[in-house]
Design a protein around this motif. Structure first.
Motif, PDB file in Angstrom:
ATOM      1  N   HIS A 111       0.811  -1.218   0.000  1.00  0.00           N
ATOM      2  CA  HIS A 111       0.000   0.000   0.000  1.00  0.00           C
ATOM      3  C   HIS A 111       0.860   1.291   0.000  1.00  0.00           C
ATOM      4  CE1 HIS A 111      -3.453   2.501   1.417  1.00  0.00           C
ATOM      5  NE2 HIS A 111      -2.528   3.112   2.122  1.00  0.00           N
ATOM      6  N   HIS A 115       1.045   4.305  -2.899  1.00  0.00           N
ATOM      7  CA  HIS A 115       0.861   5.757  -2.734  1.00  0.00           C
ATOM      8  C   HIS A 115       1.840   6.510  -3.636  1.00  0.00           C
ATOM      9  CE1 HIS A 115      -2.265   6.686   0.063  1.00  0.00           C
ATOM     10  NE2 HIS A 115      -1.815   5.889   0.996  1.00  0.00           N
ATOM     11  N   GLY A 138      -0.797   6.810   8.157  1.00  0.00           N
ATOM     12  CA  GLY A 138      -0.082   5.742   8.854  1.00  0.00           C
ATOM     13  C   GLY A 138       1.413   5.729   8.580  1.00  0.00           C
ATOM     14  N   GLY A 163       0.278  12.247   9.185  1.00  0.00           N
ATOM     15  CA  GLY A 163      -1.177  12.453   9.142  1.00  0.00           C
ATOM     16  C   GLY A 163      -1.807  12.233  10.512  1.00  0.00           C
ATOM     17  N   GLU A 164      -1.211  11.281  11.244  1.00  0.00           N
ATOM     18  CA  GLU A 164      -1.684  10.999  12.601  1.00  0.00           C
ATOM     19  C   GLU A 164      -1.479  12.238  13.478  1.00  0.00           C
ATOM     20  OE1 GLU A 164       0.628   7.706  13.947  1.00  0.00           O
ATOM     21  OE2 GLU A 164      -0.509   7.464  15.801  1.00  0.00           O
ATOM     22  N   PHE A 166      -1.437  15.322  12.438  1.00  0.00           N
ATOM     23  CA  PHE A 166      -2.496  16.269  12.041  1.00  0.00           C
ATOM     24  C   PHE A 166      -3.822  15.897  12.711  1.00  0.00           C
ATOM     25  CE2 PHE A 166      -1.615  19.525   8.855  1.00  0.00           C
ATOM     26  CZ  PHE A 166      -0.310  19.244   8.521  1.00  0.00           C
ATOM     27  N   ASP A 167      -4.137  14.607  12.696  1.00  0.00           N
ATOM     28  CA  ASP A 167      -5.421  14.173  13.262  1.00  0.00           C
ATOM     29  C   ASP A 167      -5.475  14.439  14.768  1.00  0.00           C
ATOM     30  OD1 ASP A 167      -6.228  13.351  10.750  1.00  0.00           O
ATOM     31  OD2 ASP A 167      -5.580  11.288  11.028  1.00  0.00           O
ATOM     32  N   GLY A 180      -6.480  16.512   8.931  1.00  0.00           N
ATOM     33  CA  GLY A 180      -5.637  17.234   7.967  1.00  0.00           C
ATOM     34  C   GLY A 180      -6.388  18.318   7.201  1.00  0.00           C
ATOM     35  N   PRO A 181      -7.471  17.953   6.518  1.00  0.00           N
ATOM     36  CA  PRO A 181      -8.196  18.973   5.750  1.00  0.00           C
ATOM     37  C   PRO A 181      -8.759  20.074   6.656  1.00  0.00           C
ATOM     38  CG  PRO A 181      -8.940  16.752   5.166  1.00  0.00           C
ATOM     39  CD  PRO A 181      -8.009  16.609   6.315  1.00  0.00           C
ATOM     40  N   GLY A 276      -2.261  10.825   1.826  1.00  0.00           N
ATOM     41  CA  GLY A 276      -3.308  11.814   2.069  1.00  0.00           C
ATOM     42  C   GLY A 276      -2.813  13.226   2.348  1.00  0.00           C
ATOM     43  N   LEU A 306      -5.541  10.366  -1.425  1.00  0.00           N
ATOM     44  CA  LEU A 306      -6.090   9.593  -0.305  1.00  0.00           C
ATOM     45  C   LEU A 306      -6.164   8.126  -0.724  1.00  0.00           C
ATOM     46  CD1 LEU A 306      -8.910  12.110   0.542  1.00  0.00           C
ATOM     47  CD2 LEU A 306      -6.868  11.698   1.901  1.00  0.00           C
ATOM     48  N   ASP A 307      -6.489   7.254   0.231  1.00  0.00           N
ATOM     49  CA  ASP A 307      -6.523   5.830  -0.086  1.00  0.00           C
ATOM     50  C   ASP A 307      -7.502   5.547  -1.231  1.00  0.00           C
ATOM     51  OD1 ASP A 307      -4.658   5.375   1.800  1.00  0.00           O
ATOM     52  OD2 ASP A 307      -6.020   4.524   3.298  1.00  0.00           O
TER      53      ASP A 307
HETATM   54  O1  KG4 Z   1      -3.125   8.203   2.675  1.00  0.00           O
HETATM   55  P1  KG4 Z   1      -4.317   8.284   3.553  1.00  0.00           P
HETATM   56  O2  KG4 Z   1      -5.670   8.437   2.911  1.00  0.00           O
HETATM   57  O3  KG4 Z   1      -4.428   7.042   4.480  1.00  0.00           O
HETATM   58  C1  KG4 Z   1      -3.347   6.315   4.966  1.00  0.00           C
HETATM   59  O4  KG4 Z   1      -2.772   5.482   4.234  1.00  0.00           O
HETATM   60  O5  KG4 Z   1      -3.010   6.588   6.141  1.00  0.00           O
HETATM   61  O6  KG4 Z   1      -4.053   9.502   4.554  1.00  0.00           O
HETATM   62  C2  KG4 Z   1      -4.978   9.929   5.477  1.00  0.00           C
HETATM   63  C3  KG4 Z   1      -4.336  11.059   6.268  1.00  0.00           C
HETATM   64  C4  KG4 Z   1      -5.157  11.525   7.457  1.00  0.00           C
HETATM   65  O7  KG4 Z   1      -4.314  11.573   8.586  1.00  0.00           O
HETATM   66  C5  KG4 Z   1      -5.605  12.918   7.054  1.00  0.00           C
HETATM   67  O8  KG4 Z   1      -5.771  13.798   8.147  1.00  0.00           O
HETATM   68  C6  KG4 Z   1      -4.482  13.356   6.152  1.00  0.00           C
HETATM   69  O9  KG4 Z   1      -4.140  12.200   5.428  1.00  0.00           O
HETATM   70  N1  KG4 Z   1      -4.884  14.406   5.212  1.00  0.00           N
HETATM   71  C7  KG4 Z   1      -4.363  15.656   5.205  1.00  0.00           C
HETATM   72  C8  KG4 Z   1      -5.067  16.371   4.192  1.00  0.00           C
HETATM   73  N2  KG4 Z   1      -5.970  15.521   3.622  1.00  0.00           N
HETATM   74  C9  KG4 Z   1      -5.840  14.327   4.249  1.00  0.00           C
HETATM   75  N3  KG4 Z   1      -3.398  16.218   5.951  1.00  0.00           N
HETATM   76  C10 KG4 Z   1      -3.113  17.517   5.718  1.00  0.00           C
HETATM   77  N4  KG4 Z   1      -3.742  18.265   4.783  1.00  0.00           N
HETATM   78  C11 KG4 Z   1      -4.721  17.738   4.006  1.00  0.00           C
HETATM   79  N5  KG4 Z   1      -5.338  18.487   3.103  1.00  0.00           N
END
Ligand code: KG4
Ligand code: ZN
Length: 347
Positions: A111, A115, A138, A163-164, A166-167, A180-181, A276, A306-307
């Motif tokens: 995975h 990406h 992740g 991303g974590e 950010f969350d 994130g968004p 993401g 995104l995924d």
């Molecule tokens: O790649 P993804 O869809 O899933 C994984 O493989 O983890 O990434 C999801 C992550 C989440 O933590 C989300 O908050 C972050 O990507 N994300 C962002 C944005 N869009 C999604 N972080 C910052 N800015 C964004 N615009």
């Protein structure tokens, strides 16, 4: 070659039909955001249950959108990991059952690699060596790429994935999941230099990332010293935007700086981004502004940051052509494979 991709590593159930690793005939994603929003993050057991319900309708939808019947599928590519064990099992078992029923070969795909493939999918010409930058919920990786399926690890995170982080910061700011968004949107009205947060430094490991200290720094700024995530906010709505902007700026300036230094050190001809977080417009602007040597920078096209399963089917085509099908025995869920083990070496 028509490849059906299946993705279920985390909280998205996705299926896609791709021709010859490039042309997208369908890209269907059933998101579970509504299910996990309430928890401020992904609830693994609920995620697997939702995958069970969603996977066959999503596959059916992807075939119908592509105007294809099962007889037209030449290969099934499935995300084998890394990801949540229960979620992975659903995708893998579905892919195996369909491969048996339709009598088509099957291939397991990483995975994280997928990406990065998302940024390559639409390119006529790929430039190697390249620097791969994976920024997702992740995973956080800087990798040296000598081919589509050929990687060496340069740097990664020692604690949270980007991303974590950010969350988690979004949750402290009382913003919805995924964070994130929401942080990106709030940061638009904030001053990125208002709070001089410090980026994480990992002693003796210049290419690695650390976000936990920064997270605590943000927490204490928002709620006061020695508080915890359940403590009430002490900052006004206005100040929250400055915190979001300053946090985002601190994280991204770290990523951009390390990426350009790594690209220079390893003589990379291009940078490929994925995951993401690469959706973030401020990140894209910073990469552009600091591109002193005019390196080509490839971002995933719309809908592929995104995924999704298009990246799985696309990469699956190349993995199958290079290595042939995976055996059913090999296709066990691998929750923790960061990159193909044959090429992971720290440099
Ligand atoms: O790649 P993804 O869809 O899933 C994984 O493989 O983890 O990434 C999801 C992550 C989440 O933590 C989300 O908050 C972050 O990507 N994300 C962002 C944005 N869009 C999604 N972080 C910052 N800015 C964004 N615009
Ligand atoms: Zn992902």
């Amino acid at each position: 070659m028509h490849v059906l991709g299946i993705e279920s590593t985390c909280d998205e159930t996705a299926a896609s039909i791709i021709v010859d690793g490039r042309t997208i005939l369908s890209n269907v994603v059933a998101t579970q955001i509504d299910l996990h929003n309430h928890f401020g993050g992904v609830f693994p057991e609920l995620a697997s249950r939702r995958h069970v319900e969603a996977v066959l309708p999503v596959v059916k939808d992807s075939l119908e959108t592509a105007n294809l019947t099962p007889e037209g599928v030449d290969l099934i590519a499935v995300a084998q990991g890394p990801g949540l064990i229960g979620s992975l099992i659903v995708g893998l078992q579905t892919a195996k059952a369909l491969a048996l029923g339709w009598n088509v070969p099957i291939v397991g795909v990483n995975h994280v690699e997928a990406h990065l493939y998302a940024a390559m999918m639409e390119q006529e010409e790929l430039l190697f060596p390249g620097l791969g930058v994976v920024l997702s919920g992740g995973h956080t990786f800087l990798v040296l790429m000598t081919g589509i399926n050929d990687y060496q690890l340069i740097g990664t995170t020692v604690d949270d994935a980007i991303g974590e982080a950010f969350d988690k910061v979004a949750s402290m700011l009382e913003l919805p999941y995924p964070g994130g968004p929401a942080i990106e949107a709030l940061a638009l009205s904030g001053d990125p230099l208002r709070y001089p947060f410090k980026r994480g430094i990992v002693k003796g490991r210049p290419w690695d990332f650390s976000f936990s200290g920064l997270k605590t720094n943000v927490l204490y700024t928002l709620k006061g010293p020695n508080t915890n995530r359940y403590s009430p906010l002490i900052l006004s709505e206005n100040e929250k935007a400055h915190v979001a902007a300053s946090f985002q700026q601190t994280v991204f300036s770290d990523v951009v700086e390390k990426a350009y230094l790594a690209a220079e050190k390893y003589a990379c001809k291009a940078i490929y981004l994925g995951g993401g977080v690469s959706n973030n417009r401020h990140l894209r602007t910073l990469f552009k502004e600091q591109n002193k040597s005019q390196l080509p920078i490839f971002w995933p096209p719309f809908g592929l940051s995104l995924d999704n399963a298009a990246m799985i089917a696309g990469l699956g085509y190349h993995v199958y052509n290079a290595h042939g099908p995976s055996s059913f025995d090999d296709l066990q869920p691998k929750p923790r494979i960061p990159l193909p083990t044959s090429v992971v070496s720290r440099i």
